[in-house]
Design a protein around this motif. Structure first.
Motif, PDB file in Angstrom:
ATOM      1  N   GLU A 187       0.861  -1.195  -0.070  1.00  0.00           N
ATOM      2  CA  GLU A 187       0.102  -0.039  -0.074  1.00  0.00           C
ATOM      3  C   GLU A 187       0.830   1.275   0.031  1.00  0.00           C
ATOM      4  OE1 GLU A 187      -2.435  -0.466   3.501  1.00  0.00           O
ATOM      5  OE2 GLU A 187      -3.642  -1.841   2.542  1.00  0.00           O
ATOM      6  N   GLY A 188       0.806   1.931  -1.163  1.00  0.00           N
ATOM      7  CA  GLY A 188       1.678   3.298  -1.368  1.00  0.00           C
ATOM      8  C   GLY A 188       0.877   4.247  -0.783  1.00  0.00           C
ATOM      9  N   HIS A 189       1.733   5.186  -0.105  1.00  0.00           N
ATOM     10  CA  HIS A 189       1.073   6.419   0.654  1.00  0.00           C
ATOM     11  C   HIS A 189       2.209   7.597   0.313  1.00  0.00           C
ATOM     12  CE1 HIS A 189      -1.909   4.203   3.061  1.00  0.00           C
ATOM     13  NE2 HIS A 189      -0.763   3.330   2.892  1.00  0.00           N
ATOM     14  N   ALA A 190       1.657   8.705   0.518  1.00  0.00           N
ATOM     15  CA  ALA A 190       2.412   9.912   0.399  1.00  0.00           C
ATOM     16  C   ALA A 190       1.832  11.061   1.440  1.00  0.00           C
ATOM     17  CB  ALA A 190       2.023  10.511  -1.182  1.00  0.00           C
ATOM     18  N   ASP A 191       2.585  12.151   1.626  1.00  0.00           N
ATOM     19  CA  ASP A 191       2.251  13.142   2.565  1.00  0.00           C
ATOM     20  C   ASP A 191       1.244  13.974   2.110  1.00  0.00           C
ATOM     21  OD1 ASP A 191       3.626  15.161   1.490  1.00  0.00           O
ATOM     22  OD2 ASP A 191       5.254  14.593   2.423  1.00  0.00           O
ATOM     23  N   GLU A 192       0.844  14.876   2.800  1.00  0.00           N
ATOM     24  CA  GLU A 192      -0.343  16.030   2.041  1.00  0.00           C
ATOM     25  C   GLU A 192       0.119  16.747   1.322  1.00  0.00           C
ATOM     26  OE1 GLU A 192      -2.232  17.926   5.355  1.00  0.00           O
ATOM     27  OE2 GLU A 192      -0.290  18.856   6.055  1.00  0.00           O
ATOM     28  N   ARG A 193       1.270  17.102   1.109  1.00  0.00           N
ATOM     29  CA  ARG A 193       1.902  17.984  -0.017  1.00  0.00           C
ATOM     30  C   ARG A 193       1.829  17.621  -1.477  1.00  0.00           C
ATOM     31  NH1 ARG A 193       7.396  18.963   3.201  1.00  0.00           N
ATOM     32  NH2 ARG A 193       7.240  16.596   3.234  1.00  0.00           N
ATOM     33  N   SER A 222      -0.794  17.666  -5.126  1.00  0.00           N
ATOM     34  CA  SER A 222      -2.309  17.624  -5.655  1.00  0.00           C
ATOM     35  C   SER A 222      -2.531  15.971  -5.288  1.00  0.00           C
ATOM     36  CB  SER A 222      -2.320  17.989  -7.079  1.00  0.00           C
ATOM     37  OG  SER A 222      -1.850  16.787  -7.839  1.00  0.00           O
ATOM     38  N   ARG A 223      -3.798  16.042  -5.207  1.00  0.00           N
ATOM     39  CA  ARG A 223      -4.539  14.474  -4.857  1.00  0.00           C
ATOM     40  C   ARG A 223      -3.730  13.551  -5.962  1.00  0.00           C
ATOM     41  NH1 ARG A 223      -8.528  11.095  -5.963  1.00  0.00           N
ATOM     42  NH2 ARG A 223      -9.315  10.077  -4.162  1.00  0.00           N
ATOM     43  N   GLU A 224      -3.860  13.849  -7.254  1.00  0.00           N
ATOM     44  CA  GLU A 224      -3.619  13.154  -8.478  1.00  0.00           C
ATOM     45  C   GLU A 224      -1.998  12.824  -8.459  1.00  0.00           C
ATOM     46  OE1 GLU A 224      -5.195  16.121  -8.688  1.00  0.00           O
ATOM     47  OE2 GLU A 224      -7.101  15.266  -9.127  1.00  0.00           O
ATOM     48  N   TYR A 225      -1.299  13.725  -7.837  1.00  0.00           N
ATOM     49  CA  TYR A 225       0.011  13.749  -7.837  1.00  0.00           C
ATOM     50  C   TYR A 225       0.521  12.586  -6.919  1.00  0.00           C
ATOM     51  CZ  TYR A 225       5.290  14.358  -7.635  1.00  0.00           C
ATOM     52  OH  TYR A 225       6.509  14.180  -7.435  1.00  0.00           O
ATOM     53  N   ASN A 226      -0.291  12.781  -5.903  1.00  0.00           N
ATOM     54  CA  ASN A 226       0.114  11.886  -4.560  1.00  0.00           C
ATOM     55  C   ASN A 226      -0.277  10.377  -4.936  1.00  0.00           C
ATOM     56  OD1 ASN A 226       1.590  13.692  -2.990  1.00  0.00           O
ATOM     57  ND2 ASN A 226      -0.248  14.632  -2.059  1.00  0.00           N
ATOM     58  N   TYR A 269      -2.645   4.709  -2.143  1.00  0.00           N
ATOM     59  CA  TYR A 269      -3.741   5.382  -1.279  1.00  0.00           C
ATOM     60  C   TYR A 269      -3.493   6.878  -1.278  1.00  0.00           C
ATOM     61  CZ  TYR A 269      -5.604   0.917   0.017  1.00  0.00           C
ATOM     62  OH  TYR A 269      -6.145  -0.039   0.079  1.00  0.00           O
ATOM     63  N   GLY A 270      -2.396   7.400  -1.900  1.00  0.00           N
ATOM     64  CA  GLY A 270      -1.924   8.672  -1.855  1.00  0.00           C
ATOM     65  C   GLY A 270      -1.896   9.160  -0.491  1.00  0.00           C
ATOM     66  N   GLU A 271      -2.477  10.325  -0.437  1.00  0.00           N
ATOM     67  CA  GLU A 271      -2.524  11.219   0.863  1.00  0.00           C
ATOM     68  C   GLU A 271      -3.733  10.890   1.622  1.00  0.00           C
ATOM     69  OE1 GLU A 271      -4.346  15.481   0.060  1.00  0.00           O
ATOM     70  OE2 GLU A 271      -2.672  14.864  -1.686  1.00  0.00           O
ATOM     71  N   GLU A 272      -4.488   9.822   1.312  1.00  0.00           N
ATOM     72  CA  GLU A 272      -5.918   9.604   1.786  1.00  0.00           C
ATOM     73  C   GLU A 272      -6.138   8.831   2.942  1.00  0.00           C
ATOM     74  OE1 GLU A 272      -8.453  11.034   0.260  1.00  0.00           O
ATOM     75  OE2 GLU A 272      -7.248  11.779  -1.228  1.00  0.00           O
TER      76      GLU A 272
END
Length: 183
Positions: free
Chosen positions: A116-122, A124-128, A158-161
């Motif tokens: 499950e890949g994740h990103a911080d909130e910085r 855009s949603r699409e980029y993350n 899941y990006g920043e979600e």
């Protein structure tokens, strides 16, 4: 402009429909890659005497697998890989952990893992979402190079979600830039 919004809405609905939340208390998913003889149309198998012995053997095998994954002395108990800001390069400090999981998958060909890949909130949603996917695929690539079967490893973003830490500072962001290994 309306077409772009509609396309993004459809993409978001598709992503939401394709993702599920794994239950943390569930045992690892074991896929039986053996011959499907004796299976009924609904996939439940025959109710003969052999089925009970097979079920007991599978439960014992799952218990052993769970014990190995939960052993705090084992690298297999570490199931989070962290990343630098705006990067999908796996840090050298996590190579041993990935190698341990690759060996475990190789020794247990019936197991399936989800990254499950994740990103911080910085960003855009699409980029993350894309960054989370690149991170999950980077870990998958290393697992496969080290001997795991590509069929045993699923990658999802899941990006920043789904932040691990809802804070808005560097410490929280560092915890949110991750790939979680889920069996």
């Amino acid at each position: 402009m309306t077409k772009k919004i509609l396309l993004l809405l459809i993409l978001g609905l598709f992503i939401a429909a394709c993702t599920t939340t794994p239950e943390k208390d569930q045992p690892p998913e074991v896929v039986d890659k053996s011959d499907s003889a004796g299976m009924t149309d609904d996939g439940t198998g025959d109710a003969g005497a052999g089925s009970e012995a097979q079920a007991f053997g599978a439960e014992g095998e799952q218990a052993t697998i769970v014990q190995q994954l939960e052993d705090p002395e084992s690298l297999l108990s570490v199931r989070v890989i962290y990343f630098d800001y705006d990067s999908s390069a796996v840090l050298s400090q996590f190579e041993g952990i990935i190698q341990a999981h690759a060996g475990f998958l190789q020794a247990n060909p019936g197991l399936v893992m989800t990254l499950e890949g994740h990103a911080d909130e910085r960003g855009s949603r699409e980029y993350n979402l894309a960054l989370g996917e690149r991170r999950a695929l980077a870990v998958k690539k290393q697992l496969v190079v080290l001997g795991a079967s590509s069929d045993q490893v699923r990658a999802v973003s899941y990006g920043e979600e789904r932040p691990a830490d809802p804070g808005h500072d560097e410490q929280a962001w560092g915890l949110n830039r991750r790939v979680e290994i889920v069996y």
